[in-house]
Motif scaffolding. Structure first.
Motif, mmCIF file in Angstrom:
data_model
loop_
_atom_site.group_PDB
_atom_site.id
_atom_site.type_symbol
_atom_site.label_atom_id
_atom_site.label_comp_id
_atom_site.label_asym_id
_atom_site.label_seq_id
_atom_site.Cartn_x
_atom_site.Cartn_y
_atom_site.Cartn_z
ATOM 1 N N MET A 1 0.771 -1.235 0.100
ATOM 2 C CA MET A 1 -0.022 -0.155 -0.059
ATOM 3 C C MET A 1 0.954 1.323 0.196
ATOM 4 N N SER A 2 0.652 2.058 -0.869
ATOM 5 C CA SER A 2 1.303 3.524 -1.030
ATOM 6 C C SER A 2 0.817 4.416 0.102
ATOM 7 N N THR A 3 1.835 5.391 0.220
ATOM 8 C CA THR A 3 1.526 6.524 1.082
ATOM 9 C C THR A 3 0.250 6.983 0.673
ATOM 10 N N GLN A 4 0.052 7.444 -0.380
ATOM 11 C CA GLN A 4 -1.127 8.027 -1.069
ATOM 12 C C GLN A 4 -2.340 7.203 -0.937
ATOM 13 N N LEU A 6 -2.702 5.156 1.587
ATOM 14 C CA LEU A 6 -3.126 5.209 3.039
ATOM 15 C C LEU A 6 -3.700 6.471 3.299
ATOM 16 N N GLU A 7 -3.276 7.652 2.805
ATOM 17 C CA GLU A 7 -3.961 8.946 3.042
ATOM 18 C C GLU A 7 -5.479 8.890 2.535
ATOM 19 N N ASN A 8 -5.694 8.428 1.325
ATOM 20 C CA ASN A 8 -6.632 8.398 0.875
ATOM 21 C C ASN A 8 -7.784 7.573 1.559
ATOM 22 N N TYR A 9 -7.201 6.544 2.087
ATOM 23 C CA TYR A 9 -7.992 5.398 3.037
ATOM 24 C C TYR A 9 -8.496 6.293 4.213
ATOM 25 N N GLU A 10 -7.605 6.986 4.786
ATOM 26 C CA GLU A 10 -7.684 7.599 6.105
ATOM 27 C C GLU A 10 -8.498 8.878 5.935
ATOM 28 N N LEU A 15 -14.205 11.234 6.637
ATOM 29 C CA LEU A 15 -15.416 11.630 5.983
ATOM 30 C C LEU A 15 -16.629 10.854 6.450
ATOM 31 N N GLN A 16 -16.343 9.517 6.295
ATOM 32 C CA GLN A 16 -17.733 8.507 6.902
ATOM 33 C C GLN A 16 -17.838 8.835 8.325
ATOM 34 N N LEU A 17 -16.929 9.395 9.372
ATOM 35 C CA LEU A 17 -16.982 9.459 10.578
ATOM 36 C C LEU A 17 -17.826 10.896 10.547
ATOM 37 N N TYR A 18 -17.515 12.013 9.731
ATOM 38 C CA TYR A 18 -18.203 13.196 9.944
ATOM 39 C C TYR A 18 -19.637 13.051 9.496
#
Length: 100
Positions: A1-4, A6-10, A15-18
């Motif tokens: 998994m790339s850093t990008q 991981l950032e997209n996943y987070e 957004l789902q939490l909000y």
């Protein structure tokens, strides 16, 4: 998994939490903020305690929702929090009329 990736996943998780927060906030009476977490609750009991020359806060919440991306279940029946930092408790305004 790339850093990008991981950032997209987070970002997606936040957004789902909000969106979940936005959907459930009207079910609760209080917003509670500690140094580590953010809660929605319908009952709040805050006790100021001291021991060993230290002052701390014991917070008990009932019927609560926890702002935490990594929790699988954010709804909890009861929460007990002990903190050495200030606690912010705000009562939410309830609209006089609820629109369907």
């Amino acid at each position: 998994m790339s850093t990008q990736d991981l950032e997209n996943y987070e970002s997606d998780m936040e957004l789902q939490l909000y969106r979940e927060y936005r959907d459930v906030v009207s079910l609760f009476t209080y917003v509670v903020e500690t140094e580590r977490r953010f809660y929605l609750a319908n009952q709040v009991d805050l006790q100021v305690r001291s021991g060993g020359g230290e002052v701390f806060y014991e917070l008990t919440l009932a019927d609560a929702w926890v702002w935490d991306v990594y929790r699988s279940s954010r709804f909890v029946r009861s929460v007990r929090v002990v903190t050495f930092k200030d606690v912010n408790i705000e009562e939410l305004a309830k609209p006089d009329i609820a629109l369907p």
